[in-house]
Design a protein around this motif. Structure first.
Motif, PDB file in Angstrom:
ATOM      1  N   GLU A   1       0.877  -1.169   0.000  1.00  0.00           N
ATOM      2  CA  GLU A   1       0.000   0.000   0.000  1.00  0.00           C
ATOM      3  C   GLU A   1       0.910   1.213   0.000  1.00  0.00           C
ATOM      4  OE1 GLU A   1      -2.352   3.262   1.899  1.00  0.00           O
ATOM      5  OE2 GLU A   1      -0.559   2.289   2.673  1.00  0.00           O
ATOM      6  N   ILE A   2       0.400   2.370  -0.337  1.00  0.00           N
ATOM      7  CA  ILE A   2       1.239   3.548  -0.528  1.00  0.00           C
ATOM      8  C   ILE A   2       2.214   3.760   0.623  1.00  0.00           C
ATOM      9  CG2 ILE A   2       1.173   6.080  -0.555  1.00  0.00           C
ATOM     10  CD1 ILE A   2      -1.226   5.941  -2.364  1.00  0.00           C
ATOM     11  N   SER A   3       1.750   3.618   1.855  1.00  0.00           N
ATOM     12  CA  SER A   3       2.580   3.928   3.015  1.00  0.00           C
ATOM     13  C   SER A   3       2.948   2.713   3.854  1.00  0.00           C
ATOM     14  CB  SER A   3       1.850   4.946   3.913  1.00  0.00           C
ATOM     15  OG  SER A   3       1.568   6.133   3.210  1.00  0.00           O
ATOM     16  N   ASN A   4       2.613   1.510   3.386  1.00  0.00           N
ATOM     17  CA  ASN A   4       2.809   0.312   4.206  1.00  0.00           C
ATOM     18  C   ASN A   4       3.604  -0.744   3.455  1.00  0.00           C
ATOM     19  OD1 ASN A   4       1.039   0.402   6.896  1.00  0.00           O
ATOM     20  ND2 ASN A   4       0.018   1.584   5.294  1.00  0.00           N
ATOM     21  N   HIS A   5       4.590  -1.284   4.163  1.00  0.00           N
ATOM     22  CA  HIS A   5       5.531  -2.235   3.585  1.00  0.00           C
ATOM     23  C   HIS A   5       5.561  -3.496   4.442  1.00  0.00           C
ATOM     24  CE1 HIS A   5       7.596   0.832   0.945  1.00  0.00           C
ATOM     25  NE2 HIS A   5       6.905   1.601   1.776  1.00  0.00           N
ATOM     26  N   ALA A   6       5.627  -4.650   3.790  1.00  0.00           N
ATOM     27  CA  ALA A   6       5.619  -5.893   4.561  1.00  0.00           C
ATOM     28  C   ALA A   6       6.262  -7.025   3.774  1.00  0.00           C
ATOM     29  CB  ALA A   6       4.181  -6.284   4.924  1.00  0.00           C
ATOM     30  N   ARG A   7       6.802  -7.965   4.526  1.00  0.00           N
ATOM     31  CA  ARG A   7       7.192  -9.227   3.917  1.00  0.00           C
ATOM     32  C   ARG A   7       5.914  -9.972   3.525  1.00  0.00           C
ATOM     33  NH1 ARG A   7      12.499  -9.243   4.722  1.00  0.00           N
ATOM     34  NH2 ARG A   7      13.297  -8.276   6.649  1.00  0.00           N
ATOM     35  N   PRO A   8       5.954 -10.782   2.471  1.00  0.00           N
ATOM     36  CA  PRO A   8       4.750 -11.501   2.055  1.00  0.00           C
ATOM     37  C   PRO A   8       4.133 -12.289   3.218  1.00  0.00           C
ATOM     38  CG  PRO A   8       6.446 -11.710   0.386  1.00  0.00           C
ATOM     39  CD  PRO A   8       7.092 -11.028   1.562  1.00  0.00           C
ATOM     40  N   GLY A   9       2.832 -12.078   3.432  1.00  0.00           N
ATOM     41  CA  GLY A   9       2.126 -12.737   4.514  1.00  0.00           C
ATOM     42  C   GLY A   9       2.059 -11.934   5.797  1.00  0.00           C
TER      43      GLY A   9
END
Length: 390
Positions: A243-251
């Motif tokens: 998402e524009i402001s959110n980063h995550a490892r898959p899952g």
């Protein structure tokens, strides 16, 4: 409610705790400072409002609970436990139900993590905002950088899943300094990191100070450079933007926030809480009274603090879904767009605008999805203005 192509919107419960120790100068959320809080009365009111919405949504399956604020880590763990227990009693819940609580990293609140874990919370989101003391002071935060890192370490010991927030595009911030701060953050981030550009919101202390010329923000070109540096560095570290402001490892994406962005239904309880509920095929927007004391009185009298319940017309549903879904890297499923608005993509969007945005490299249209490209997400407001009919 489910997507035909596998992206499940889910059904969330949002619980708003409106109290903070102090009001941050950039914050326009519904938060208040009070000398004392009657926790027993608040616990009873939250449970009663949950019951009100459970009666209206019988048979639904809850996929996430989110305690937001305000500062939910000021809640008594017993209140958190009671809310979780009531949700499980009144609705079906999925296995591994995601239960997130927002927390501030002051040492007093951090020591409560053990109690929140025992209450059933399995994910925390920490409001770190910066990793240097000068910036934290500017942002009106009560903690130091060392306290922030200590709280992250404590969260990692108590919770398998945690995230923290950072704010960039601060006054006098260079790309090199921000990259160094991000690398420091990555030494502590595990699965999820939220990074927000500092914006000036009306009604905040920053709005007054900014208009007086007390400080200046990076210009559009530098802000763009900071955004692009963020995307490159975090993707390279294995935390791509979902998402524009959110980063995550898959899952490791926030399942609750995905419900918002995928335009799923959610119950909102607590003062000022918003909700979206589909009942007998009609979508309704719910909104509770913002003032804490007025909300309490309404719950005492009516069983809920509802200030308004309004039908969301198909055209409004289209706009809301695009505004939320185009923030996501995955974009918007065309089948869901049709479910919400009753329109096919060629009727829902401005054909000439869509053609220009695709040709310009700002949007992509496949047989099943509409999504913004990285360039389009960076200019999302302008992109949406060209996609939606006048």
């Amino acid at each position: 409610m489910s997507s035909r192509d596998g992206s499940e919107p889910g059904f969330g419960i949002y619980v708003h705790w409106p109290f903070c120790l102090a009001k941050c100068p950039y914050c326009d959320f519904n938060s208040h400072v009070r000398d004392g809080v009657d926790h027993a009365r608040w616990r009873a009111a939250l449970l009663r409002e949950l019951d009100h919405y459970a009666d209206r949504t019988a048979g639904r399956t809850v996929t996430s609970i989110f305690f937001g604020g305000g500062t939910p880590s000021l809640m008594e763990p017993a209140t958190v436990a009671a809310v979780i227990e009531r949700v499980r009693a009144r609705w079906n819940t999925v296995p591994g139900l995601e239960i997130t609580l927002e927390a501030n990293p002051t040492s007093v609140e951090a020591t409560r993590f053990e109690g929140f874990r025992a209450a059933g919370v399995n994910r925390v989101s920490l409001g770190i905002q910066a990793l240097d003391d000068e910036s934290l002071k500017f942002l009106g935060r009560a903690h130091s950088a060392s306290e922030a890192l200590g709280a992250i370490g404590l969260a990692a010991r108590h919770f398998d899943r945690f995230s923290f927030d950072l704010i960039y595009a601060r006054p006098d911030q260079s790309v090199a300094a921000w990259e160094a701060e991000l690398r420091r953050a990555l030494d502590h981030a595990v699965g999820h990191l939220s990074v927000y550009q500092l914006t000036i919101e009306e009604g905040t202390r920053f709005h007054t100070l900014y208009n007086r010329g007390a400080f200046a923000l990076p210009d559009d070109e530098l802000a763009g450079d900071l955004y692009e540096a963020t995307q490159a560095l975090l993707e390279g570290a294995g935390l791509p933007a979902y998402e524009i402001s959110n980063h995550a490892r898959p899952g490791e994406e926030s399942r609750h926030n995905l419900t918002y962005w995928r335009y799923g239904d959610y119950v909102g309880v607590g003062p000022g809480a918003h909700g979206r509920l589909t009942l007998d095929g009609t979508k309704y927007a719910t909104r509770a009274h913002r003032a804490p004391e007025a909300w309490l009185d309404l719950v005492d009298r009516n069983g809920h603090g509802g200030h308004a319940t309004e039908e969301v017309a198909p055209g409004e549903r289209l706009v809301e879904m695009l505004m939320m879904g185009m923030r996501l890297t995955e974009g918007v499923p065309l089948a869901r767009l049709h479910e919400e608005s009753g329109l096919t993509v060629d009727r829902a969007l401005d054909p000439a605008g869509l053609e220009r945005m695709v040709a310009g490299g700002f949007a992509e249209l496949t047989p099943t999805r509409l999504r913004a490209t990285p360039a389009g997400r960076q200019r999302l407001n302008a992109l949406l203005a060209r996609l939606l009919p006048a």
